[in-house]
Design a protein around this motif. Structure first.
Motif, PDB file in Angstrom:
ATOM      1  N   MET A   1      11.133   8.965   0.200  1.00  0.00           N
ATOM      2  CA  MET A   1       9.734   9.394   0.253  1.00  0.00           C
ATOM      3  C   MET A   1       9.528  10.331   1.432  1.00  0.00           C
ATOM      4  O   MET A   1       9.982  10.060   2.541  1.00  0.00           O
ATOM      5  N   SER A   2       8.868  11.435   1.247  1.00  0.00           N
ATOM      6  CA  SER A   2       8.584  12.353   2.341  1.00  0.00           C
ATOM      7  C   SER A   2       7.546  11.771   3.256  1.00  0.00           C
ATOM      8  O   SER A   2       6.836  10.835   2.905  1.00  0.00           O
ATOM      9  N   ALA A   3       7.442  12.328   4.475  1.00  0.00           N
ATOM     10  CA  ALA A   3       6.538  11.763   5.479  1.00  0.00           C
ATOM     11  C   ALA A   3       5.088  11.856   5.052  1.00  0.00           C
ATOM     12  O   ALA A   3       4.290  10.993   5.368  1.00  0.00           O
ATOM     13  N   SER A   4       4.728  12.930   4.304  1.00  0.00           N
ATOM     14  CA  SER A   4       3.329  13.107   3.922  1.00  0.00           C
ATOM     15  C   SER A   4       3.227  13.571   2.477  1.00  0.00           C
ATOM     16  O   SER A   4       2.941  14.733   2.184  1.00  0.00           O
ATOM     17  N   PRO A   5       3.489  12.684   1.516  1.00  0.00           N
ATOM     18  CA  PRO A   5       3.373  13.082   0.118  1.00  0.00           C
ATOM     19  C   PRO A   5       1.925  13.414  -0.217  1.00  0.00           C
ATOM     20  O   PRO A   5       0.998  12.911   0.398  1.00  0.00           O
ATOM     21  N   ARG A   6       1.737  14.294  -1.199  1.00  0.00           N
ATOM     22  CA  ARG A   6       0.365  14.690  -1.552  1.00  0.00           C
ATOM     23  C   ARG A   6      -0.417  13.503  -2.093  1.00  0.00           C
ATOM     24  O   ARG A   6      -1.582  13.350  -1.829  1.00  0.00           O
ATOM     25  N   GLN A   7       0.236  12.688  -2.871  1.00  0.00           N
ATOM     26  CA  GLN A   7      -0.434  11.529  -3.451  1.00  0.00           C
ATOM     27  C   GLN A   7       0.456  10.306  -3.299  1.00  0.00           C
ATOM     28  O   GLN A   7       1.642  10.353  -3.606  1.00  0.00           O
ATOM     29  N   LEU A   8      -0.135   9.225  -2.809  1.00  0.00           N
ATOM     30  CA  LEU A   8       0.611   7.987  -2.617  1.00  0.00           C
ATOM     31  C   LEU A   8       0.381   7.051  -3.791  1.00  0.00           C
ATOM     32  O   LEU A   8      -0.731   6.972  -4.332  1.00  0.00           O
ATOM     33  N   THR A   9       1.419   6.325  -4.155  1.00  0.00           N
ATOM     34  CA  THR A   9       1.287   5.235  -5.116  1.00  0.00           C
ATOM     35  C   THR A   9       1.186   3.948  -4.311  1.00  0.00           C
ATOM     36  O   THR A   9       2.117   3.581  -3.593  1.00  0.00           O
ATOM     37  N   ILE A  10       0.051   3.281  -4.435  1.00  0.00           N
ATOM     38  CA  ILE A  10      -0.331   2.213  -3.510  1.00  0.00           C
ATOM     39  C   ILE A  10      -0.574   0.912  -4.265  1.00  0.00           C
ATOM     40  O   ILE A  10      -1.122   0.901  -5.382  1.00  0.00           O
ATOM     41  N   ARG A  32      -3.236   6.955  -5.708  1.00  0.00           N
ATOM     42  CA  ARG A  32      -3.208   6.099  -6.893  1.00  0.00           C
ATOM     43  C   ARG A  32      -3.020   4.649  -6.467  1.00  0.00           C
ATOM     44  O   ARG A  32      -1.959   4.278  -5.972  1.00  0.00           O
ATOM     45  N   VAL A  33      -4.052   3.843  -6.633  1.00  0.00           N
ATOM     46  CA  VAL A  33      -3.939   2.407  -6.396  1.00  0.00           C
ATOM     47  C   VAL A  33      -3.610   1.783  -7.740  1.00  0.00           C
ATOM     48  O   VAL A  33      -4.474   1.643  -8.610  1.00  0.00           O
ATOM     49  N   VAL A  34      -2.344   1.435  -7.919  1.00  0.00           N
ATOM     50  CA  VAL A  34      -1.860   1.067  -9.254  1.00  0.00           C
ATOM     51  C   VAL A  34      -1.945  -0.419  -9.533  1.00  0.00           C
ATOM     52  O   VAL A  34      -1.929  -0.835 -10.705  1.00  0.00           O
ATOM     53  N   ALA A  35      -2.026  -1.245  -8.468  1.00  0.00           N
ATOM     54  CA  ALA A  35      -2.056  -2.687  -8.691  1.00  0.00           C
ATOM     55  C   ALA A  35      -2.655  -3.373  -7.474  1.00  0.00           C
ATOM     56  O   ALA A  35      -2.538  -2.879  -6.348  1.00  0.00           O
ATOM     57  N   ALA A  36      -3.285  -4.503  -7.737  1.00  0.00           N
ATOM     58  CA  ALA A  36      -3.880  -5.292  -6.664  1.00  0.00           C
ATOM     59  C   ALA A  36      -3.727  -6.763  -6.987  1.00  0.00           C
ATOM     60  O   ALA A  36      -3.763  -7.161  -8.150  1.00  0.00           O
ATOM     61  N   ALA A  37      -3.560  -7.558  -5.932  1.00  0.00           N
ATOM     62  CA  ALA A  37      -3.440  -9.009  -6.089  1.00  0.00           C
ATOM     63  C   ALA A  37      -4.662  -9.670  -5.498  1.00  0.00           C
ATOM     64  O   ALA A  37      -5.051  -9.387  -4.359  1.00  0.00           O
ATOM     65  N   ALA A  66       4.099  -0.728  -5.863  1.00  0.00           N
ATOM     66  CA  ALA A  66       3.634   0.120  -4.757  1.00  0.00           C
ATOM     67  C   ALA A  66       4.806   0.907  -4.178  1.00  0.00           C
ATOM     68  O   ALA A  66       5.303   0.611  -3.088  1.00  0.00           O
ATOM     69  N   THR A  67       5.221   1.930  -4.880  1.00  0.00           N
ATOM     70  CA  THR A  67       6.450   2.626  -4.502  1.00  0.00           C
ATOM     71  C   THR A  67       6.332   3.370  -3.178  1.00  0.00           C
ATOM     72  O   THR A  67       7.346   3.605  -2.508  1.00  0.00           O
ATOM     73  N   ASP A  68       5.120   3.768  -2.780  1.00  0.00           N
ATOM     74  CA  ASP A  68       4.944   4.502  -1.528  1.00  0.00           C
ATOM     75  C   ASP A  68       4.366   3.638  -0.414  1.00  0.00           C
ATOM     76  O   ASP A  68       4.870   3.644   0.700  1.00  0.00           O
ATOM     77  N   LEU A  69       3.308   2.924  -0.719  1.00  0.00           N
ATOM     78  CA  LEU A  69       2.586   2.168   0.315  1.00  0.00           C
ATOM     79  C   LEU A  69       2.120   0.829  -0.233  1.00  0.00           C
ATOM     80  O   LEU A  69       1.404   0.781  -1.241  1.00  0.00           O
ATOM     81  N   LEU A  70       2.526  -0.229   0.439  1.00  0.00           N
ATOM     82  CA  LEU A  70       2.027  -1.563   0.127  1.00  0.00           C
ATOM     83  C   LEU A  70       1.092  -1.978   1.253  1.00  0.00           C
ATOM     84  O   LEU A  70       1.512  -2.075   2.413  1.00  0.00           O
ATOM     85  N   LEU A  71      -0.175  -2.197   0.922  1.00  0.00           N
ATOM     86  CA  LEU A  71      -1.188  -2.586   1.902  1.00  0.00           C
ATOM     87  C   LEU A  71      -1.431  -4.081   1.779  1.00  0.00           C
ATOM     88  O   LEU A  71      -1.864  -4.568   0.723  1.00  0.00           O
ATOM     89  N   ILE A  72      -1.148  -4.816   2.850  1.00  0.00           N
ATOM     90  CA  ILE A  72      -1.301  -6.270   2.843  1.00  0.00           C
ATOM     91  C   ILE A  72      -2.500  -6.628   3.709  1.00  0.00           C
ATOM     92  O   ILE A  72      -2.500  -6.390   4.922  1.00  0.00           O
ATOM     93  N   ALA A  73      -3.523  -7.181   3.075  1.00  0.00           N
ATOM     94  CA  ALA A  73      -4.768  -7.515   3.779  1.00  0.00           C
ATOM     95  C   ALA A  73      -5.089  -8.980   3.554  1.00  0.00           C
ATOM     96  O   ALA A  73      -6.013  -9.336   2.821  1.00  0.00           O
ATOM     97  N   VAL A  74      -4.295  -9.828   4.191  1.00  0.00           N
ATOM     98  CA  VAL A  74      -4.455 -11.275   4.066  1.00  0.00           C
ATOM     99  C   VAL A  74      -4.825 -11.842   5.436  1.00  0.00           C
ATOM    100  O   VAL A  74      -4.684 -11.160   6.448  1.00  0.00           O
ATOM    101  N   PRO A  75      -5.302 -13.092   5.511  1.00  0.00           N
ATOM    102  CA  PRO A  75      -5.643 -13.669   6.817  1.00  0.00           C
ATOM    103  C   PRO A  75      -4.462 -13.649   7.790  1.00  0.00           C
ATOM    104  O   PRO A  75      -3.296 -13.740   7.384  1.00  0.00           O
TER     105      PRO A  75
END
Length: 299
Positions: A1-10, A32-37, A66-75
């Motif tokens: 993955m490049s440092a600054s892709p135009r669009q992230l798959t999240i 692109r937010v493709v999936a959420a838990a 989440a091939t580019d960015l996985l965002l984890i927002a848990v306690p």
């Protein structure tokens, strides 16, 4: 993955008040937010309202998608176990950015992800969230406490910019102090305001928010602009008699408020003295009152 892709798959794990809103903001920025838990009904409702069309999947499937960015927002207290669990199942991949939104944690908690080749990022928004679309209007211009390896800093800057924010670089050892400052300022402010409102109700004021609103807004603006020079009131004047009367009445009406009042009054006095707002000689009687009442509470 490049440092600054135009669009992230999240993918977003933890569709609580923070995760769903940041996911929505990134989607608005063109990613692109493709999936959420999200397990609870409230979390699923947030996904429906803030991330329409996003697949609701188990956490391990979100991580894989989440091939580019996985965002984890848990306690905070769950974060380590979530990261370790994902790493152990083989769903994380080399080059994937794994970011969390915890203020208290830095990069150490992401060590299991790093061990399997993922790139770690701590990205904490310095804002309070309701978990609704209203939050999106508050994001522009806010600060993000960011901890990142040097090679990932350009990516972090771009990501924060896409969120409309400003990065504040926080060193790994300073994350607890950074988070303590925000919690002390924001969370304890809510407690303090509600305590003041309750005491006004006790005094017969039917709409305390109308009394407190202008006063507290002015106090906050002055404090941010002037620092300790904004301090006014009986402590800054060394009015021991007034403080004693406050404590006498609080002890009768709301004894649960006395320890908090004492702690804040003493800290206010210390800061007033240090800032030259209160002369030590003028503070003697006041400090004596506070010390006596502290002994009474301790007894």
């Amino acid at each position: 993955m490049s440092a600054s892709p135009r669009q992230l798959t999240i993918g977003v794990i933890g569709a609580g008040r923070v995760g769903a809103v940041l996911g929505a903001a990134l989607a608005r920025a063109g990613h692109r937010v493709v999936a959420a838990a999200g397990v609870s009904a409230a979390a699923k409702d947030r996904i429906d309202s803030l991330l329409p069309g996003t697949d609701v999947r188990p956490a391990h499937e979100v991580a894989r998608a989440a091939t580019d960015l996985l965002l984890i927002a848990v306690p905070d207290d769950s974060l380590g176990a979530v990261v370790a669990g994902l790493a152990s199942t083989g769903v994380l991949r080399p080059g994937q950015v794994v970011a969390h939104t915890s203020g208290a944690h830095g990069l150490d908690v992401l060590a299991p992800a790093v061990a399997v080749g993922a790139r770690p990022l701590a990205l904490h928004p310095a804002m309070t969230f309701t978990g609704t679309a209203d939050d999106l209007t508050r994001l522009p211009g806010i600060s993000y406490g960011v901890t990142a390896p040097t090679p990932l800093r350009p990516f972090a800057v771009r990501l924060v910019a896409d969120l409309g924010g400003v990065p504040e670089w926080v060193a790994e050892p300073d994350r607890p102090l950074y988070h303590a400052a925000l919690a002390h300022g924001a969370n304890h402010l809510v407690t303090l305001v509600n305590e003041a409102a309750d005491r006004l109700r006790d005094a017969g004021v039917s709409q305390p928010e109308k009394v407190l609103g202008p006063l507290l807004r002015a106090a906050l603006e002055n404090a941010l602009r002037l620092g300790d020079a904004a301090l006014t009131g009986p402590v800054s004047r060394g009015d021991a008699g007034t403080i004693a009367r406050h404590l006498d009445r609080l002890a009768v009406t709301a004894p649960e408020s006395v320890p908090g009042y004492l702690a804040l009054a003493r800290r206010t006095a210390d800061r007033a003295i240090a800032a030259g707002r209160l002369r030590p000689s003028d503070a003697e009687s006041l400090l004596g009152v506070l010390a006596d009442r502290n002994r009474q509470v301790a007894a």
